[in-house]
Design a protein around this motif. Structure first.
Motif, PDB file in Angstrom:
ATOM      1  N   ARG A 204       0.844  -1.182   0.000  1.00 27.60           N
ATOM      2  CA  ARG A 204       0.000   0.000   0.000  1.00 27.60           C
ATOM      3  C   ARG A 204       0.882   1.236   0.000  1.00 27.60           C
ATOM      4  O   ARG A 204       2.049   1.182   0.398  1.00 27.60           O
ATOM      5  CB  ARG A 204      -0.949   0.005   1.204  1.00 27.60           C
ATOM      6  N   PRO A 205       0.369   2.388  -0.455  1.00 26.95           N
ATOM      7  CA  PRO A 205       1.191   3.606  -0.530  1.00 26.95           C
ATOM      8  C   PRO A 205       1.640   4.072   0.850  1.00 26.95           C
ATOM      9  O   PRO A 205       1.013   3.782   1.872  1.00 26.95           O
ATOM     10  CB  PRO A 205       0.234   4.629  -1.178  1.00 26.95           C
ATOM     11  N   SER A 206       2.756   4.815   0.869  1.00 29.08           N
ATOM     12  CA  SER A 206       3.248   5.384   2.122  1.00 29.08           C
ATOM     13  C   SER A 206       2.344   6.521   2.572  1.00 29.08           C
ATOM     14  O   SER A 206       1.504   7.018   1.816  1.00 29.08           O
ATOM     15  CB  SER A 206       4.676   5.915   1.926  1.00 29.08           C
ATOM     16  N   VAL A 207       2.524   6.943   3.830  1.00 26.59           N
ATOM     17  CA  VAL A 207       1.716   8.028   4.378  1.00 26.59           C
ATOM     18  C   VAL A 207       1.920   9.310   3.570  1.00 26.59           C
ATOM     19  O   VAL A 207       0.961  10.037   3.274  1.00 26.59           O
ATOM     20  CB  VAL A 207       2.076   8.263   5.861  1.00 26.59           C
ATOM     21  N   SER A 208       3.158   9.585   3.185  1.00 25.53           N
ATOM     22  CA  SER A 208       3.434  10.788   2.402  1.00 25.53           C
ATOM     23  C   SER A 208       2.714  10.763   1.056  1.00 25.53           C
ATOM     24  O   SER A 208       2.127  11.759   0.637  1.00 25.53           O
ATOM     25  CB  SER A 208       4.947  10.938   2.181  1.00 25.53           C
ATOM     26  N   ASP A 209       2.751   9.616   0.389  1.00 24.84           N
ATOM     27  CA  ASP A 209       2.081   9.497  -0.908  1.00 24.84           C
ATOM     28  C   ASP A 209       0.571   9.683  -0.771  1.00 24.84           C
ATOM     29  O   ASP A 209      -0.065  10.355  -1.594  1.00 24.84           O
ATOM     30  CB  ASP A 209       2.381   8.137  -1.537  1.00 24.84           C
ATOM     31  N   VAL A 210       0.013   9.089   0.272  1.00 21.98           N
ATOM     32  CA  VAL A 210      -1.431   9.218   0.490  1.00 21.98           C
ATOM     33  C   VAL A 210      -1.802  10.667   0.792  1.00 21.98           C
ATOM     34  O   VAL A 210      -2.792  11.191   0.265  1.00 21.98           O
ATOM     35  CB  VAL A 210      -1.888   8.303   1.641  1.00 21.98           C
ATOM     36  N   CYS A 211      -0.992  11.329   1.626  1.00 16.95           N
ATOM     37  CA  CYS A 211      -1.280  12.720   1.978  1.00 16.95           C
ATOM     38  C   CYS A 211      -1.227  13.636   0.762  1.00 16.95           C
ATOM     39  O   CYS A 211      -2.079  14.511   0.594  1.00 16.95           O
ATOM     40  CB  CYS A 211      -0.291  13.202   3.039  1.00 16.95           C
ATOM     41  N   ILE A 212      -0.243  13.428  -0.094  1.00 16.99           N
ATOM     42  CA  ILE A 212      -0.144  14.239  -1.314  1.00 16.99           C
ATOM     43  C   ILE A 212      -1.351  13.991  -2.207  1.00 16.99           C
ATOM     44  O   ILE A 212      -1.925  14.925  -2.790  1.00 16.99           O
ATOM     45  CB  ILE A 212       1.163  13.915  -2.059  1.00 16.99           C
ATOM     46  N   LYS A 213      -1.763  12.727  -2.305  1.00 15.79           N
ATOM     47  CA  LYS A 213      -2.923  12.389  -3.126  1.00 15.79           C
ATOM     48  C   LYS A 213      -4.189  13.049  -2.572  1.00 15.79           C
ATOM     49  O   LYS A 213      -4.993  13.613  -3.325  1.00 15.79           O
ATOM     50  CB  LYS A 213      -3.089  10.879  -3.152  1.00 15.79           C
ATOM     51  N   VAL A 214      -4.371  12.995  -1.250  1.00 10.54           N
ATOM     52  CA  VAL A 214      -5.550  13.604  -0.624  1.00 10.54           C
ATOM     53  C   VAL A 214      -5.529  15.119  -0.811  1.00 10.54           C
ATOM     54  O   VAL A 214      -6.566  15.737  -1.079  1.00 10.54           O
ATOM     55  CB  VAL A 214      -5.621  13.241   0.871  1.00 10.54           C
ATOM     56  N   LEU A 215      -4.360  15.730  -0.687  1.00 13.20           N
ATOM     57  CA  LEU A 215      -4.250  17.175  -0.897  1.00 13.20           C
ATOM     58  C   LEU A 215      -4.665  17.558  -2.317  1.00 13.20           C
ATOM     59  O   LEU A 215      -5.361  18.558  -2.526  1.00 13.20           O
ATOM     60  CB  LEU A 215      -2.821  17.635  -0.617  1.00 13.20           C
ATOM     61  N   VAL A 216      -4.241  16.776  -3.283  1.00 11.32           N
ATOM     62  CA  VAL A 216      -4.610  17.061  -4.677  1.00 11.32           C
ATOM     63  C   VAL A 216      -6.117  16.930  -4.869  1.00 11.32           C
ATOM     64  O   VAL A 216      -6.760  17.788  -5.490  1.00 11.32           O
ATOM     65  CB  VAL A 216      -3.858  16.114  -5.628  1.00 11.32           C
ATOM     66  N   LEU A 217      -6.705  15.880  -4.308  1.00  6.23           N
ATOM     67  CA  LEU A 217      -8.142  15.653  -4.466  1.00  6.23           C
ATOM     68  C   LEU A 217      -8.959  16.733  -3.759  1.00  6.23           C
ATOM     69  O   LEU A 217      -9.985  17.195  -4.283  1.00  6.23           O
ATOM     70  CB  LEU A 217      -8.517  14.273  -3.921  1.00  6.23           C
ATOM     71  N   LEU A 218      -8.511  17.151  -2.579  1.00  3.54           N
ATOM     72  CA  LEU A 218      -9.201  18.239  -1.880  1.00  3.54           C
ATOM     73  C   LEU A 218      -9.019  19.563  -2.624  1.00  3.54           C
ATOM     74  O   LEU A 218      -9.923  20.407  -2.626  1.00  3.54           O
ATOM     75  CB  LEU A 218      -8.675  18.362  -0.449  1.00  3.54           C
ATOM     76  N   SER A 219      -7.860  19.739  -3.260  1.00  3.50           N
ATOM     77  CA  SER A 219      -7.625  20.961  -4.037  1.00  3.50           C
ATOM     78  C   SER A 219      -8.605  21.059  -5.206  1.00  3.50           C
ATOM     79  O   SER A 219      -8.995  22.167  -5.600  1.00  3.50           O
ATOM     80  CB  SER A 219      -6.183  20.984  -4.554  1.00  3.50           C
ATOM     81  N   LEU A 220      -9.009  19.919  -5.748  1.00  2.59           N
ATOM     82  CA  LEU A 220     -10.008  19.926  -6.820  1.00  2.59           C
ATOM     83  C   LEU A 220     -11.354  20.438  -6.300  1.00  2.59           C
ATOM     84  O   LEU A 220     -12.082  21.122  -7.021  1.00  2.59           O
ATOM     85  CB  LEU A 220     -10.167  18.519  -7.399  1.00  2.59           C
ATOM     86  N   GLN A 221     -11.678  20.094  -5.062  1.00  2.00           N
ATOM     87  CA  GLN A 221     -12.905  20.627  -4.455  1.00  2.00           C
ATOM     88  C   GLN A 221     -12.810  22.141  -4.319  1.00  2.00           C
ATOM     89  O   GLN A 221     -13.777  22.865  -4.595  1.00  2.00           O
ATOM     90  CB  GLN A 221     -13.122  19.995  -3.075  1.00  2.00           C
ATOM     91  N   VAL A 222     -11.646  22.620  -3.895  1.00  2.00           N
ATOM     92  CA  VAL A 222     -11.445  24.067  -3.738  1.00  2.00           C
ATOM     93  C   VAL A 222     -11.473  24.758  -5.091  1.00  2.00           C
ATOM     94  O   VAL A 222     -12.061  25.841  -5.248  1.00  2.00           O
ATOM     95  CB  VAL A 222     -10.114  24.339  -3.010  1.00  2.00           C
ATOM     96  N   LEU A 223     -10.845  24.140  -6.092  1.00  2.00           N
ATOM     97  CA  LEU A 223     -10.858  24.694  -7.440  1.00  2.00           C
ATOM     98  C   LEU A 223     -12.279  24.792  -7.981  1.00  2.00           C
ATOM     99  O   LEU A 223     -12.627  25.754  -8.689  1.00  2.00           O
ATOM    100  CB  LEU A 223      -9.995  23.836  -8.360  1.00  2.00           C
TER     101      LEU A 223
END
Length: 361
Positions: A25-44
């Motif tokens: 499974r992905p590392s914590v850092s990879d997951v956090c970056i992925k979640v940040l990108v997905l949340l940024s789409l909500q903000v966009l």
């Protein structure tokens, strides 16, 4: 001795390669970056739809989290991925606050809660409580009048599809393209099952236009869930069982409380309002707030679905899902207690077997 020799032969027959490392499974850092990108789409999406009030609330909340992350990294010398989790919580807080909420209060809530939790109290990502949910609940008590009321009323709950009535009365606005898309889906997809969907549901999936941003972009949240659950960033067991249990309770039992007919509860209204999808994707199993074992995840998913039914009701709650997340954190603590106890019993059993095997030699 024969057993020991057989075991050594089995171990020697297996080839063990420790390089390169392979993670399941992905590392914590990879997951956090992925979640940040997905949340940024909500903000966009807030910018695209011209929701500038909500956008600035998220920006201010993120600014409070950014200040905490800088302190956490350069003053308290914590790892980079821990700062990423702080930024995620900052965005989540902003997305769960209504448009018009005071910007100063938003910054203070985001900074104070994240600073005390991440820099002073827990100091790691595996805290037992979701700080973002706690901050939103406090913001609700401080500024209740900024939050919307339940959109659905008791006289609508006895109807077969209250969401349809609400759409027809402009509670949920309909986009211009809704009719064309709905007709296409009815003629191509749903006709195979001999059912049709009314106009307005497509708009609810794309944007409910709630004053709370996290309640709006359901289709975007669903796509985010596919990305997060497909590569095991988070377990899909908990959200799946949550939705199944919540849907069954809404469909068959919710009408009984309001004089309706059993089996006519509005599942889509429950799923597409109140931030149900957003919270089960981005909040309900954040690090440290979900069980580890399979039986623990199953129990947590079922219990959370039941909690949502009694707290959220049939949907449109402005704060119910956040309460569900927090109470679920307490439930998780109890489940984790039994998980640790089970692990302790298993470990003692293994130790006894090893001692017994040594004595037999």
């Amino acid at each position: 001795m024969n057993k020991k020799n057989d075991l050594n032969m089995k171990l020697q027959s297996k080839k063990i390669n420790v390089r390169p490392f392979v993670y399941n499974r992905p590392s914590v850092s990879d997951v956090c970056i992925k979640v940040l990108v997905l949340l940024s789409l909500q903000v966009l999406s807030l910018l695209i739809t011209g929701s500038f009030d909500s956008f600035f609330i998220v920006l201010v909340s993120f600014s409070g989290a950014l200040l905490v992350s800088l302190l956490n990294t350069f003053v308290f010398k914590k790892e980079f991925y821990k700062s990423l989790t702080i930024l995620i919580q900052g965005i989540v807080i902003g997305l769960l606050l209504p448009a018009g909420y005071p910007l100063v209060g938003t910054f203070c809530l985001s900074f104070i809660f994240l600073f005390f939790s991440r820099c002073l109290l827990f100091k790691h990502i595996n805290s037992w409580i979701n700080e973002g949910a706690l901050a939103v609940v406090v913001s609700y008590f401080v500024g209740t009048h900024f939050f919307p009321d339940f959109l659905i009323t008791t006289d609508l709950l006895c109807l077969r599809n209250p969401s349809t009535y609400m759409i027809q009365n402009n509670v949920f606005p309909i986009y211009e393209f809704d009719i064309a898309v709905t007709n296409f889906l009815n003629n191509t997809v749903f006709s195979l099952f001999k059912v049709t969907i009314p106009n307005g549901y497509v708009s609810m999936f794309i944007d409910t236009q709630s004053i709370i941003p996290a309640f709006r972009f359901n289709l975007l949240t669903i796509l985010s869930s596919v990305i997060l659950f497909s590569d095991k960033s988070f377990s899909g067991i908990i959200p799946f069982l949550f939705l199944v249990v919540y849907a069954v309770l809404i469909r068959f039992f919710s009408p009984l409380f309001f004089g309706g007919i059993i089996g006519q509860g509005d599942i889509l209204l429950a799923f597409l309002t109140g931030g149900t999808l957003f919270c089960i994707v981005f909040m309900i199993q954040w690090y440290g707030t979900a069980p580890i074992t399979i039986w623990g995840k199953i129990s947590f998913g079922v219990i959370s679905g039941i909690l949502a039914f009694f707290i959220m009701g049939c949907g449109t709650s402005p704060i119910g899902m956040v309460y569900t997340v927090l109470i679920g954190n307490v439930v998780n603590m109890m489940i984790r207690f039994f998980e640790e106890r089970q692990n302790h019993i298993l470990l003692n059993s293994i130790v006894r077997k090893i001692k017994s095997a040594g004595e037999n030699e």
